[in-house]
Design a protein around this motif. Structure first.
Motif, PDB file in Angstrom:
ATOM      1  N   LEU A  11      -5.296  16.040   2.728  1.00 45.57           N
ATOM      2  CA  LEU A  11      -3.958  15.907   2.455  1.00 45.57           C
ATOM      3  C   LEU A  11      -3.348  17.506   2.635  1.00 45.57           C
ATOM      4  O   LEU A  11      -1.949  17.472   3.299  1.00 45.57           O
ATOM      5  CB  LEU A  11      -3.471  15.299   1.189  1.00 45.57           C
ATOM      6  N   LYS A  12      -3.797  18.336   2.142  1.00 45.65           N
ATOM      7  CA  LYS A  12      -3.230  19.599   2.199  1.00 45.65           C
ATOM      8  C   LYS A  12      -3.251  20.131   3.865  1.00 45.65           C
ATOM      9  O   LYS A  12      -2.116  20.723   4.203  1.00 45.65           O
ATOM     10  CB  LYS A  12      -3.985  20.652   1.566  1.00 45.65           C
ATOM     11  N   LEU A  13      -4.131  19.874   4.413  1.00 42.59           N
ATOM     12  CA  LEU A  13      -4.157  20.463   5.966  1.00 42.59           C
ATOM     13  C   LEU A  13      -3.190  19.697   6.891  1.00 42.59           C
ATOM     14  O   LEU A  13      -2.158  20.040   7.494  1.00 42.59           O
ATOM     15  CB  LEU A  13      -5.681  20.112   6.438  1.00 42.59           C
ATOM     16  N   TYR A  14      -3.010  18.376   6.452  1.00 41.35           N
ATOM     17  CA  TYR A  14      -2.083  17.572   7.226  1.00 41.35           C
ATOM     18  C   TYR A  14      -0.686  17.933   6.839  1.00 41.35           C
ATOM     19  O   TYR A  14       0.420  18.033   7.624  1.00 41.35           O
ATOM     20  CB  TYR A  14      -2.244  16.058   7.414  1.00 41.35           C
ATOM     21  N   LEU A  15      -0.464  18.239   5.624  1.00 42.78           N
ATOM     22  CA  LEU A  15       0.893  18.721   5.245  1.00 42.78           C
ATOM     23  C   LEU A  15       1.239  19.943   5.983  1.00 42.78           C
ATOM     24  O   LEU A  15       2.377  20.167   6.321  1.00 42.78           O
ATOM     25  CB  LEU A  15       0.976  18.755   3.521  1.00 42.78           C
ATOM     26  N   CYS A  16       0.367  20.958   5.848  1.00 39.08           N
ATOM     27  CA  CYS A  16       0.446  22.147   6.532  1.00 39.08           C
ATOM     28  C   CYS A  16       0.839  21.972   8.109  1.00 39.08           C
ATOM     29  O   CYS A  16       1.584  22.719   8.576  1.00 39.08           O
ATOM     30  CB  CYS A  16      -0.677  22.914   6.460  1.00 39.08           C
ATOM     31  N   GLY A  17       0.153  20.912   8.779  1.00 39.60           N
ATOM     32  CA  GLY A  17       0.501  20.590   9.806  1.00 39.60           C
ATOM     33  C   GLY A  17       1.790  20.160  10.369  1.00 39.60           C
ATOM     34  O   GLY A  17       2.353  20.632  11.221  1.00 39.60           O
ATOM     35  N   LYS A  19       4.363  20.736   8.503  1.00 39.55           N
ATOM     36  CA  LYS A  19       5.628  21.585   8.199  1.00 39.55           C
ATOM     37  C   LYS A  19       5.439  22.773   9.456  1.00 39.55           C
ATOM     38  O   LYS A  19       6.619  23.134   9.846  1.00 39.55           O
ATOM     39  CB  LYS A  19       4.930  22.721   7.060  1.00 39.55           C
ATOM     40  N   VAL A  20       4.279  23.001  10.253  1.00 42.23           N
ATOM     41  CA  VAL A  20       4.313  23.962  11.283  1.00 42.23           C
ATOM     42  C   VAL A  20       5.014  23.055  12.469  1.00 42.23           C
ATOM     43  O   VAL A  20       5.983  23.591  13.138  1.00 42.23           O
ATOM     44  CB  VAL A  20       3.008  24.077  11.701  1.00 42.23           C
ATOM     45  N   LEU A  21       4.829  21.853  12.740  1.00 42.48           N
ATOM     46  CA  LEU A  21       5.492  21.043  13.537  1.00 42.48           C
ATOM     47  C   LEU A  21       7.014  20.761  13.478  1.00 42.48           C
ATOM     48  O   LEU A  21       7.581  21.005  14.278  1.00 42.48           O
ATOM     49  CB  LEU A  21       5.078  19.518  13.785  1.00 42.48           C
ATOM     50  N   PHE A  22       7.402  20.786  12.123  1.00 45.22           N
ATOM     51  CA  PHE A  22       8.710  20.820  12.148  1.00 45.22           C
ATOM     52  C   PHE A  22       9.514  22.198  12.223  1.00 45.22           C
ATOM     53  O   PHE A  22      10.379  22.369  12.706  1.00 45.22           O
ATOM     54  CB  PHE A  22       9.047  20.526  10.383  1.00 45.22           C
ATOM     55  N   HIS A 183      -4.546  27.887   6.316  1.00 46.50           N
ATOM     56  CA  HIS A 183      -5.069  28.792   5.106  1.00 46.50           C
ATOM     57  C   HIS A 183      -4.275  28.376   3.807  1.00 46.50           C
ATOM     58  O   HIS A 183      -4.578  28.945   2.842  1.00 46.50           O
ATOM     59  CB  HIS A 183      -5.112  30.230   5.539  1.00 46.50           C
ATOM     60  N   TYR A 184      -3.115  28.307   4.040  1.00 51.43           N
ATOM     61  CA  TYR A 184      -2.088  27.928   2.799  1.00 51.43           C
ATOM     62  C   TYR A 184      -2.766  27.027   1.984  1.00 51.43           C
ATOM     63  O   TYR A 184      -2.418  26.994   0.781  1.00 51.43           O
ATOM     64  CB  TYR A 184      -0.665  27.508   3.422  1.00 51.43           C
ATOM     65  N   GLY A 185      -3.347  26.022   2.596  1.00 53.23           N
ATOM     66  CA  GLY A 185      -3.977  24.919   1.477  1.00 53.23           C
ATOM     67  C   GLY A 185      -5.534  25.156   1.252  1.00 53.23           C
ATOM     68  O   GLY A 185      -6.004  24.179   0.835  1.00 53.23           O
ATOM     69  N   MET A 239       0.632  25.523  15.924  1.00 52.20           N
ATOM     70  CA  MET A 239      -0.113  24.462  16.532  1.00 52.20           C
ATOM     71  C   MET A 239      -0.023  24.388  17.901  1.00 52.20           C
ATOM     72  O   MET A 239       0.961  24.520  18.542  1.00 52.20           O
ATOM     73  CB  MET A 239       0.524  22.885  16.043  1.00 52.20           C
ATOM     74  N   VAL A 240      -1.433  24.706  18.622  1.00 50.48           N
ATOM     75  CA  VAL A 240      -1.452  24.980  19.991  1.00 50.48           C
ATOM     76  C   VAL A 240      -2.280  23.628  20.537  1.00 50.48           C
ATOM     77  O   VAL A 240      -3.357  23.431  20.114  1.00 50.48           O
ATOM     78  CB  VAL A 240      -1.948  26.169  20.430  1.00 50.48           C
TER      79      VAL A 240
END
Length: 324
Positions: A11-17, A19-22, A183-185, A239-240
């Motif tokens: 959940l932490k990883l996908y939440l970070c993702g 946020k980056v996409l946003f 890394h934030y998560g 995200m690349v």
């Protein structure tokens, strides 16, 4: 236990993702400024045969650097060298084998490079993997931890003398560590770095990227304390759209493809921050930064913990057989 060790890291990883996409939805990718020529300087780029590593190697060679692409795919490496050479770059480019999941291979690479007597001005620790099934390396370590972090930890330490000799005040040598917003998560489990208790590929990946940031800050502190002309920075490419996502489960792969075309950065865009960290005049003498989209950004709170930095350094030295 399962909820904490498997589901929570996911959940932490996908939440970070998300946020980056946003962020990427509403912000343009960092545009490289005109960079000074780098003729006579030597760089090593791990994982430089494809994706962001390839773009980094290509651009640095274009600035006049002698670039050593370090990777574990010989045919792919030869092809990458040929493509870069066909562009008529000013610098020199070559491929040298290294398997970052083998401590023996890392030592052999460093020994061979040192024996050549080449200077070393830039080390880009770019190679990485994400969310592979549970796997041990030949040395018995968890795969993400070794490829993304521990192999680079050993490589950097073995090449520090070369970096120090090549640097000088006003023209420092540079180390660039490829981290990630994940890394934030992340959480570094000092008592279970190999994730043996309950494996989570998401947790293992995030831990490895946090470990790189902790390593960046602690190494910079040690270098600065010794007055040595080497700087160390961590970079976050966003995200690349690269092969890094090939290990996503099938449904996620299906959902990722249309999103990637619209919101993901291209490999060249993702590499821009590593190139900037390696060659920009603005970063001369500047270390211990977390760079995202061309800006110095705050990394996670835990990454600034000096006690955690020191403990990870000591444990890493123990694991790879270095004196702390």
């Amino acid at each position: 236990m399962w909820l904490l060790t498997v589901l929570l890291p996911l959940l932490k990883l996908y939440l970070c993702g998300m946020k980056v996409l946003f962020y990427q939805m509403f912000n343009r990718s960092f545009t490289l400024p005109v960079l000074p020529k780098q003729n006579g300087r030597v760089a090593i780029v791990t994982g430089g045969t494809r994706g962001m590593g390839y773009e980094t190697a290509r651009h640095l060679a274009g600035l006049g650097m002698h670039v050593v692409i370090a990777g574990n795919e010989r045919e792919e490496g030869a092809a990458a060298v040929s493509r870069i050479q066909e562009e008529g770059v000013e610098g020199k480019v070559e491929f040298v084998f290294i398997d970052l999941t083998s401590l023996k291979s890392v030592r052999q690479f460093a020994q061979n490079f040192t024996a050549r007597g080449l200077p070393l001005h830039v080390l880009v620790n770019n190679a990485g993997t994400m969310m592979v099934p549970e796997r041990k390396t030949v040395d018995g370590f968890e795969f993400h931890f070794t490829l993304n972090y521990l192999g680079h930890f050993l490589l950097t330490n073995l090449l520090l003398d070369a970096l120090q000799r090549a640097g000088r005040p006003g023209r420092c040598s540079r180390v660039i560590n490829m981290s990630s917003a994940t890394h934030y998560g992340g959480e570094v489990q000092m008592e279970d770095l190999n994730r043996r208790v309950c494996y989570s590929s998401h947790g293992a990946y995030s831990q490895s990227k946090l470990a790189l940031v902790l390593f960046t800050y602690h190494l910079q502190e040690r270098l600065a304390a010794g007055g040595l002309p080497v700087t160390v920075n961590a970079v976050d490419p966003g995200m690349v759209d690269t092969a890094l996502y090939d290990n996503l489960w099938s449904l996620a792969q299906t959902l990722k493809r249309p999103v990637a075309k619209i919101l993901f950065r291209t490999p060249a865009e993702g590499a821009s921050i590593s190139i900037f960290a390696a060659a920009a005049s603005e970063l001369e003498g500047v270390g211990a930064c977390y760079l995202y989209n061309g800006l110095r950004t705050q990394s996670s709170r835990s990454s600034y913990d000096p006690e955690l930095q020191a403990r990870l350094w000591e444990k890493s030295c123990e694991l790879v057989g270095l004196q702390g």
